[in-house]
Design an enzyme around this catalytic site. Structure first.
Site, PDB file in Angstrom:
ATOM      1  N   SER A  10      16.314   2.467  32.519  1.00 40.46           N
ATOM      2  CA  SER A  10      15.555   2.516  31.258  1.00 40.46           C
ATOM      3  C   SER A  10      14.973   3.907  31.040  1.00 40.46           C
ATOM      4  O   SER A  10      14.864   4.709  31.975  1.00 40.46           O
ATOM      5  CB  SER A  10      14.438   1.471  31.306  1.00 40.46           C
ATOM      6  OG  SER A  10      13.741   1.533  32.531  1.00 40.46           O
ATOM      7  N   GLU A  12      11.678   5.968  29.068  1.00 38.57           N
ATOM      8  CA  GLU A  12      10.350   5.817  28.442  1.00 38.57           C
ATOM      9  C   GLU A  12      10.121   6.929  27.420  1.00 38.57           C
ATOM     10  O   GLU A  12      10.455   8.086  27.651  1.00 38.57           O
ATOM     11  CB  GLU A  12       9.281   5.872  29.540  1.00 38.57           C
ATOM     12  CG  GLU A  12       7.871   5.668  28.995  1.00 38.57           C
ATOM     13  CD  GLU A  12       6.855   5.506  30.110  1.00 38.57           C
ATOM     14  OE1 GLU A  12       7.058   4.644  30.992  1.00 38.57           O
ATOM     15  OE2 GLU A  12       5.872   6.260  30.113  1.00 38.57           O
ATOM     16  N   ASP A 103      -5.429   4.057  30.475  1.00 41.94           N
ATOM     17  CA  ASP A 103      -6.454   5.080  30.715  1.00 41.94           C
ATOM     18  C   ASP A 103      -7.047   5.466  29.383  1.00 41.94           C
ATOM     19  O   ASP A 103      -6.332   5.567  28.387  1.00 41.94           O
ATOM     20  CB  ASP A 103      -5.819   6.330  31.341  1.00 41.94           C
ATOM     21  CG  ASP A 103      -5.610   6.164  32.827  1.00 41.94           C
ATOM     22  OD1 ASP A 103      -6.445   5.483  33.455  1.00 41.94           O
ATOM     23  OD2 ASP A 103      -4.634   6.703  33.342  1.00 41.94           O
ATOM     24  N   LYS A 159      -1.377  -9.071  39.848  1.00 38.27           N
ATOM     25  CA  LYS A 159      -0.595  -8.969  38.616  1.00 38.27           C
ATOM     26  C   LYS A 159       0.697  -9.787  38.744  1.00 38.27           C
ATOM     27  O   LYS A 159       1.151 -10.405  37.794  1.00 38.27           O
ATOM     28  CB  LYS A 159      -0.255  -7.505  38.310  1.00 38.27           C
ATOM     29  CG  LYS A 159      -1.485  -6.631  38.120  1.00 38.27           C
ATOM     30  CD  LYS A 159      -1.151  -5.285  37.504  1.00 38.27           C
ATOM     31  CE  LYS A 159      -0.805  -4.226  38.492  1.00 38.27           C
ATOM     32  NZ  LYS A 159      -0.861  -2.860  37.924  1.00 38.27           N
ATOM     33  N   GLN A 170       4.633   4.545  39.395  1.00 39.86           N
ATOM     34  CA  GLN A 170       4.248   5.919  39.065  1.00 39.86           C
ATOM     35  C   GLN A 170       5.311   6.821  39.684  1.00 39.86           C
ATOM     36  O   GLN A 170       5.954   6.449  40.676  1.00 39.86           O
ATOM     37  CB  GLN A 170       2.868   6.204  39.684  1.00 39.86           C
ATOM     38  CG  GLN A 170       2.314   7.560  39.378  1.00 39.86           C
ATOM     39  CD  GLN A 170       2.175   7.764  37.879  1.00 39.86           C
ATOM     40  OE1 GLN A 170       3.136   8.115  37.218  1.00 39.86           O
ATOM     41  NE2 GLN A 170       0.981   7.546  37.350  1.00 39.86           N
ATOM     42  N   PHE A 210      -0.684  17.305  35.554  1.00 43.13           N
ATOM     43  CA  PHE A 210      -0.555  15.873  35.330  1.00 43.13           C
ATOM     44  C   PHE A 210      -0.557  15.119  36.664  1.00 43.13           C
ATOM     45  O   PHE A 210      -1.187  14.064  36.814  1.00 43.13           O
ATOM     46  CB  PHE A 210       0.738  15.624  34.543  1.00 43.13           C
ATOM     47  CG  PHE A 210       0.860  14.247  34.003  1.00 43.13           C
ATOM     48  CD1 PHE A 210      -0.129  13.719  33.180  1.00 43.13           C
ATOM     49  CD2 PHE A 210       1.962  13.451  34.304  1.00 43.13           C
ATOM     50  CE1 PHE A 210      -0.027  12.436  32.679  1.00 43.13           C
ATOM     51  CE2 PHE A 210       2.075  12.166  33.809  1.00 43.13           C
ATOM     52  CZ  PHE A 210       1.080  11.656  32.998  1.00 43.13           C
ATOM     53  N   HIS A 260      13.643   4.075  36.176  1.00 39.67           N
ATOM     54  CA  HIS A 260      12.986   4.161  34.866  1.00 39.67           C
ATOM     55  C   HIS A 260      12.644   5.639  34.659  1.00 39.67           C
ATOM     56  O   HIS A 260      11.831   6.202  35.402  1.00 39.67           O
ATOM     57  CB  HIS A 260      11.716   3.300  34.881  1.00 39.67           C
ATOM     58  CG  HIS A 260      10.913   3.341  33.610  1.00 39.67           C
ATOM     59  ND1 HIS A 260      11.254   2.608  32.491  1.00 39.67           N
ATOM     60  CD2 HIS A 260       9.777   4.008  33.284  1.00 39.67           C
ATOM     61  CE1 HIS A 260      10.353   2.820  31.525  1.00 39.67           C
ATOM     62  NE2 HIS A 260       9.446   3.671  31.984  1.00 39.67           N
TER      63      HIS A 260
END
Ligand code: FAD
Length: 283
Positions: A10, A12, A103, A159, A170, A210, A260
């Protein structure tokens, strides 16, 4: 066993703030769609900043026939608003989403109460049953606010127990961090697919900034090599493609259930990595 047929690949995107940015994203989306990913996902500003942008673009690309997974969080939004959004996505044909705490934008001084992602997963399941495939986030190098490795994984498990179908990590540049995390999670009874999130390397300064914020480690050997490229951004990008291709290859060889890609709304670099890995043929 060749498990490639069960793997998911995938890309993003994030919602651009300008018309020009949207026009560029349309081009990137069209190019990446030709590679045949399983789905695209689109991020969501937990502060509400990109709420409308996410919704509008998700619905637009769904109408064009793309499998779109909107990211979603409670952020400052009410349950009624989230319910409405879920219904809109459902009606537009979405079948998967990415559920997050999110966030808040830095420096905003917001007092909005964060609701943890497990609460959102629970809410989505309560409202829409099994309709959505729900992805959640997880952190092979551990979430920066977590008190301990064990506790972060315990919260990840909440979750999963709330109904998450799979997880996206991440980004990281050390495959051992991922494999050890997956093993540890399995020991804790987490058996959903954990798909590595892959960040291409195109600009050292922004990546370093980042990474510091989100707790992703750039190994020292890599940081030092990247520093040496100075202003030669094309040489750095080419080197980054090689490093990330090798990382992806190691991950897939080691049994990762897909990849991803954080595309940053640009098709060029992720396409090169995709082609280096022959992902269109491998599936
Ligand atoms: P949670 O799973 O809720 O965890 C957050 C922190 O709280 C962790 O430290 C966890 O250990 C702890 N925690 C969890 N549950 C509890 C509890 N019950 N009690 C006490 N502590 C708890 N951000 C955006 O704003 N928009 C996006 O679209 C977006 N997309 C992302 C996609 C991916 C794949 C990833 C990996 C991250 C994304 N992020 C996004 C960033 C993410 O929102 C942040 O990392 C955020 O800080 C945590 O979100 P989460 O859903 O993992 O939170």
């Amino acid at each position: 066993m060749d498990s490639t047929s069960q793997r998911h690949f995938s890309f993003e995107f994030f919602p651009p703030r300008t018309e020009e940015g949207i026009a560029k994203l349309d081009v990137a989306h069209a190019k990446l769609a030709k590679l045949g990913p399983d789905f695209f996902s689109l991020t969501y500003g937990a502060g509400g900043s990109t709420k409308q942008g996410t919704r509008d673009l998700v619905i637009k690309y769904l109408k064009e026939g793309s499998n779109m997974a909107p990211h979603l969080s409670f952020g400052g939004t009410s349950e009624d608003e989230v319910r409405e959004l879920l219904n809109e996505y459902k009606e537009a044909g979405a079948t998967r989403l990415v559920a997050l705490r999110g966030d808040m934008p830095s420096g905003g001084g917001s007092r909005v109460h964060h609701r943890y992602a497990n609460e959102l997963v629970e809410f989505v399941r309560k409202e829409t049953g099994d309709h959505f495939h729900i992805d959640v986030a997880c952190y092979p190098e551990i979430h920066p606010e977590a008190k301990s490795y064990a506790q972060d994984v315990a919260f990840f498990k909440q979750k999963v127990d709330a109904g998450a179908s799979s997880a996206i990590t991440q980004y990281f540049y050390n495959p051992d961090a991922y494999f050890r995390f997956v093993d540890y999670c399995a020991d804790q009874g987490i058996t959903i697919p954990i798909v590595p999130g892959i960040m291409p390397i195109t600009n050292y300064e922004s990546l370093a900034r980042f990474s510091k914020n989100c707790g992703a480690e750039i190994p020292q050997w890599l940081a030092r090599r990247l520093e040496d490229f100075g202003n030669d951004s094309e040489a750095l990008r080419t080197f980054g493609v090689d490093v990330v291709t090798e990382l992806c290859d190691d991950l897939l060889e080691g049994g990762a259930p897909g990849l991803h890609f954080y595309s940053m709304n640009v098709s060029k670099t992720v396409t090169e990595i995709w082609n280096n890995l022959s992902l269109s043929e491998r599936r």
